[in-house]
Design an enzyme around this catalytic site. Structure first.
Site, PDB file in Angstrom:
ATOM      1  N   ASP A  31       0.865  -1.186   0.000  1.00 33.07           N
ATOM      2  CA  ASP A  31       0.000   0.000   0.000  1.00 33.07           C
ATOM      3  C   ASP A  31       0.900   1.235   0.000  1.00 33.07           C
ATOM      4  O   ASP A  31       1.926   1.247   0.683  1.00 33.07           O
ATOM      5  CB  ASP A  31      -0.899  -0.003   1.248  1.00 33.07           C
ATOM      6  CG  ASP A  31      -2.132   0.882   1.094  1.00 33.07           C
ATOM      7  OD1 ASP A  31      -3.249   0.333   1.158  1.00 33.07           O
ATOM      8  OD2 ASP A  31      -1.980   2.117   0.927  1.00 33.07           O
ATOM      9  N   GLY A  36      -4.905   4.878   2.396  1.00 38.42           N
ATOM     10  CA  GLY A  36      -5.006   3.907   3.486  1.00 38.42           C
ATOM     11  C   GLY A  36      -4.295   4.378   4.740  1.00 38.42           C
ATOM     12  O   GLY A  36      -3.697   5.458   4.790  1.00 38.42           O
ATOM     13  N   ASP A  51       4.312   1.831  -4.079  1.00 43.39           N
ATOM     14  CA  ASP A  51       3.282   2.216  -5.029  1.00 43.39           C
ATOM     15  C   ASP A  51       3.274   1.188  -6.156  1.00 43.39           C
ATOM     16  O   ASP A  51       4.333   0.737  -6.586  1.00 43.39           O
ATOM     17  CB  ASP A  51       3.667   3.601  -5.578  1.00 43.39           C
ATOM     18  CG  ASP A  51       2.501   4.298  -6.219  1.00 43.39           C
ATOM     19  OD1 ASP A  51       1.850   3.671  -7.080  1.00 43.39           O
ATOM     20  OD2 ASP A  51       2.239   5.462  -5.867  1.00 43.39           O
ATOM     21  N   ALA A  74      -6.176  -1.982  -4.474  1.00 44.29           N
ATOM     22  CA  ALA A  74      -5.629  -0.635  -4.663  1.00 44.29           C
ATOM     23  C   ALA A  74      -6.266   0.044  -5.873  1.00 44.29           C
ATOM     24  O   ALA A  74      -6.154  -0.443  -7.000  1.00 44.29           O
ATOM     25  CB  ALA A  74      -4.114  -0.724  -4.863  1.00 44.29           C
ATOM     26  N   TYR A 141     -14.842   6.331 -13.303  1.00 46.76           N
ATOM     27  CA  TYR A 141     -14.501   5.361 -12.256  1.00 46.76           C
ATOM     28  C   TYR A 141     -14.999   3.962 -12.640  1.00 46.76           C
ATOM     29  O   TYR A 141     -14.253   2.987 -12.627  1.00 46.76           O
ATOM     30  CB  TYR A 141     -15.109   5.806 -10.915  1.00 46.76           C
ATOM     31  CG  TYR A 141     -15.160   4.714  -9.882  1.00 46.76           C
ATOM     32  CD1 TYR A 141     -14.003   4.294  -9.231  1.00 46.76           C
ATOM     33  CD2 TYR A 141     -16.359   4.061  -9.570  1.00 46.76           C
ATOM     34  CE1 TYR A 141     -14.047   3.271  -8.299  1.00 46.76           C
ATOM     35  CE2 TYR A 141     -16.413   3.047  -8.641  1.00 46.76           C
ATOM     36  CZ  TYR A 141     -15.252   2.654  -8.012  1.00 46.76           C
ATOM     37  OH  TYR A 141     -15.289   1.636  -7.098  1.00 46.76           O
ATOM     38  N   LYS A 145     -12.949   0.358 -13.706  1.00 42.58           N
ATOM     39  CA  LYS A 145     -13.154  -0.951 -13.061  1.00 42.58           C
ATOM     40  C   LYS A 145     -13.541  -1.999 -14.104  1.00 42.58           C
ATOM     41  O   LYS A 145     -13.096  -3.148 -14.045  1.00 42.58           O
ATOM     42  CB  LYS A 145     -14.227  -0.833 -11.970  1.00 42.58           C
ATOM     43  CG  LYS A 145     -13.749  -0.113 -10.712  1.00 42.58           C
ATOM     44  CD  LYS A 145     -12.971  -1.057  -9.802  1.00 42.58           C
ATOM     45  CE  LYS A 145     -12.416  -0.352  -8.583  1.00 42.58           C
ATOM     46  NZ  LYS A 145     -11.812  -1.253  -7.596  1.00 42.58           N
ATOM     47  N   LEU A 190     -22.237   7.930   2.141  1.00 44.21           N
ATOM     48  CA  LEU A 190     -23.416   8.390   2.870  1.00 44.21           C
ATOM     49  C   LEU A 190     -23.364   8.101   4.374  1.00 44.21           C
ATOM     50  O   LEU A 190     -23.567   9.018   5.182  1.00 44.21           O
ATOM     51  CB  LEU A 190     -24.688   7.768   2.260  1.00 44.21           C
ATOM     52  CG  LEU A 190     -25.976   8.178   2.961  1.00 44.21           C
ATOM     53  CD1 LEU A 190     -26.237   9.664   2.834  1.00 44.21           C
ATOM     54  CD2 LEU A 190     -27.159   7.374   2.398  1.00 44.21           C
ATOM     55  N   ILE A 207     -29.256  15.595   1.012  1.00 42.08           N
ATOM     56  CA  ILE A 207     -29.848  14.452   0.305  1.00 42.08           C
ATOM     57  C   ILE A 207     -29.826  14.790  -1.170  1.00 42.08           C
ATOM     58  O   ILE A 207     -30.537  15.698  -1.624  1.00 42.08           O
ATOM     59  CB  ILE A 207     -31.268  14.157   0.813  1.00 42.08           C
ATOM     60  CG1 ILE A 207     -31.204  13.836   2.311  1.00 42.08           C
ATOM     61  CG2 ILE A 207     -31.885  12.993   0.035  1.00 42.08           C
ATOM     62  CD1 ILE A 207     -32.497  13.388   2.920  1.00 42.08           C
TER      63      ILE A 207
HETATM   64  N1  UFG Z   1     -25.678  10.582  -0.824  1.00 42.42           N
HETATM   65  C1  UFG Z   1     -26.354  11.695  -0.339  1.00 42.42           C
HETATM   66  N2  UFG Z   1     -25.655  12.591   0.411  1.00 42.42           N
HETATM   67  C2  UFG Z   1     -24.316  12.443   0.694  1.00 42.42           C
HETATM   68  C3  UFG Z   1     -23.651  11.303   0.205  1.00 42.42           C
HETATM   69  C4  UFG Z   1     -24.362  10.393  -0.562  1.00 42.42           C
HETATM   70  O1  UFG Z   1     -27.546  11.871  -0.583  1.00 42.42           O
HETATM   71  O2  UFG Z   1     -23.742  13.301   1.362  1.00 42.42           O
HETATM   72  C5  UFG Z   1     -26.430   9.587  -1.589  1.00 42.42           C
HETATM   73  C6  UFG Z   1     -25.906   9.383  -2.989  1.00 42.42           C
HETATM   74  O3  UFG Z   1     -26.502  10.278  -3.880  1.00 42.42           O
HETATM   75  C7  UFG Z   1     -26.297   7.922  -3.237  1.00 42.42           C
HETATM   76  C8  UFG Z   1     -26.240   7.276  -1.865  1.00 42.42           C
HETATM   77  O4  UFG Z   1     -26.288   8.355  -0.931  1.00 42.42           O
HETATM   78  O5  UFG Z   1     -27.610   7.866  -3.694  1.00 42.42           O
HETATM   79  C9  UFG Z   1     -24.947   6.513  -1.611  1.00 42.42           C
HETATM   80  O6  UFG Z   1     -23.856   7.347  -2.007  1.00 42.42           O
HETATM   81  P1  UFG Z   1     -22.342   6.966  -1.708  1.00 42.42           P
HETATM   82  O7  UFG Z   1     -21.522   8.121  -2.179  1.00 42.42           O
HETATM   83  O8  UFG Z   1     -22.205   6.531  -0.302  1.00 42.42           O
HETATM   84  O9  UFG Z   1     -22.086   5.690  -2.620  1.00 42.42           O
HETATM   85  P2  UFG Z   1     -22.455   5.441  -4.184  1.00 42.42           P
HETATM   86  O10 UFG Z   1     -23.799   4.810  -4.260  1.00 42.42           O
HETATM   87  O11 UFG Z   1     -22.192   6.650  -4.983  1.00 42.42           O
HETATM   88  O12 UFG Z   1     -21.384   4.330  -4.566  1.00 42.42           O
HETATM   89  C10 UFG Z   1     -20.702   4.378  -5.773  1.00 42.42           C
HETATM   90  C11 UFG Z   1     -20.702   2.988  -6.381  1.00 42.42           C
HETATM   91  C12 UFG Z   1     -19.807   2.094  -5.619  1.00 42.42           C
HETATM   92  C13 UFG Z   1     -18.479   2.717  -5.573  1.00 42.42           C
HETATM   93  C14 UFG Z   1     -18.543   4.045  -4.909  1.00 42.42           C
HETATM   94  C15 UFG Z   1     -17.199   4.669  -4.965  1.00 42.42           C
HETATM   95  O13 UFG Z   1     -22.018   2.458  -6.391  1.00 42.42           O
HETATM   96  O14 UFG Z   1     -19.705   0.854  -6.288  1.00 42.42           O
HETATM   97  O15 UFG Z   1     -19.437   4.881  -5.602  1.00 42.42           O
HETATM   98  O16 UFG Z   1     -17.130   5.832  -4.223  1.00 42.42           O
HETATM   99  F1  UFG Z   1     -17.584   1.915  -4.927  1.00 42.42           F
END
Ligand code: UFG
Length: 329
Positions: A31, A36, A51, A74, A141, A145, A190, A207
């Site tokens: 890492d 991390g 790295d 990573a 992103y 992947k 979130l 939200i």
């Molecule tokens: N959300 C909010 N407010 C916030 C943060 C998130 O409303 O402050 C909402 C987002 O719009 C989404 C949900 O909460 O609807 C989850 O958001 P996250 O950012 O927690 O995660 P994501 O669903 O965006 O995840 C995505 C992909 C994953 C990936 C990740 C990488 O689905 O596979 O992004 O950051 F790994």
């Protein structure tokens, strides 16, 4: 097995390292600590700070160690940043994965578990999502992947790499005793963001979108506890055969809305957690949840954490006891 874990100081990677050590595997973590935390790495594992860009250091490690397999975590993971700086993502995620695969081919390491994502499905035509649905990411992103999955699938055909792509839904949660958890800087996910409001480190949670065609207007996601992700990785590496390409969705199969997450966090923390409806976040699919049936049938995997309140309780145990994450532990 002797296993190389790239990104083993990150959130999911470090939990997997503990799970692999618990199973008696000999683990070497590689890492660069760009995201991390050294404190997150299980002391039973060897730690190499390097790295993936440093192909010489990587080759020396792989040549001398005699690995039976690798788990590759990573990667950069900030969707918004990937839109603004795509080449940073192609360089780090794709190019460095190609370097790793070249060395695995050269030294005939034929077992790999890859940290993939539900973001590779883009906006699915239907939910729950099965592995056979089209992969059409909607941001760089997810594209990186998917490109990594392709390089691995083609390697399985060409030189007998055995690989399992685990397509995670929303990784979350922490160790039940609060000793380890999620620590990103900046935090964008979130559940940690919501809990930072409960810790009064933020005034409110935004939200992102309340006008989606969902049951309460907010986005629906499948929140999968990190312990259940660990279990999937352990099963995948222990059953991996050379030359075999497998892909599994790793989610609970249950969709939870953003508003439901906030409400559950209010119940867990006892804090009012003010929420502020805001514009949609670009690149957010309205509804994503997994059909995890293939993983359950083929690897006898079962999620143990399916209640969002209980999942948030584990995250709360971590954030409350480590309000500034690992750095000020
Ligand atoms: N959300 C909010 N407010 C916030 C943060 C998130 O409303 O402050 C909402 C987002 O719009 C989404 C949900 O909460 O609807 C989850 O958001 P996250 O950012 O927690 O995660 P994501 O669903 O965006 O995840 C995505 C992909 C994953 C990936 C990740 C990488 O689905 O596979 O992004 O950051 F790994």
């Amino acid at each position: 097995m002797k296993l190389l874990v790239t990104g083993g100081a990150g959130y999911v990677g470090s939990f997997c390292v503990r799970g692999l050590c618990d199973r008696g595997h000999e683990v070497v973590v590689l890492d660069n600590l760009s995201a991390g935390h050294k404190e997150a790495v299980d002391p039973r594992a060897a730690f190499v700070m390097a790295d993936l860009a440093d192909a010489r250091a990587l080759e020396t490690l792989i040549r001398d160690a005699g690995f039976d397999g690798a788990l590759h975590f990573a990667a950069y993971l900030n969707v918004g940043e990937s839109v603004a700086e795509p080449l940073k993502y192609y360089r780090n995620n794709v190019a460095h994965t190609v370097t790793l695969l070249e060395l695995m081919q050269k030294y005939q390491i034929l077992r790999l578990v890859f940290s993939s994502t539900c973001a590779c499905y883009g906006i699915p035509a239907a939910v729950p999502i099965t592995e056979s649905m089209p992969q059409a990411p909607i941001n760089p992103y997810g594209n990186t992947k998917l490109a990594m999955e392709w390089a691995m699938r083609d390697s399985a055909r060409a030189w007998k790499l055995g690989v399992t792509c685990l397509r995670y839904f929303n990784a979350c949660g922490a160790a039940a005793d609060g000793s380890h958890g999620e620590d990103h800087d900046p935090e964008i996910h979130l559940i940690p963001v919501v809990l930072q409001v409960a810790l009064e480190q933020r005034e409110n949670v935004q939200i992102f979108g309340v006008d989606y065609p969902t049951r309460d207007g907010s986005c629906i996601r499948d929140y999968i506890h990190v312990d259940d992700l660990v279990d999937a990785h352990v099963r995948a590496i222990e059953t991996q055969e050379p030359g075999e390409f497998r892909a599994y969705n790793v989610g609970t199969g249950v969709g939870t809305s953003v508003k439901q997450v906030v409400e559950a966090a209010r119940e867990v923390t006892g804090h009012p957690i003010p929420a502020k409806p805001t514009a949609r976040r670009p690149g957010d699919p309205p509804e994503l949840y997994a059909d995890p049936g293939k993983l359950m049938a083929e690897l006898e995997w079962q999620p143990r954490h399916t209640d969002i309140r209980e999942i948030i309780e584990t995250a709360w145990a971590w954030h409350r006891s480590h309000p500034h994450g690992y750095r000020h532990a």
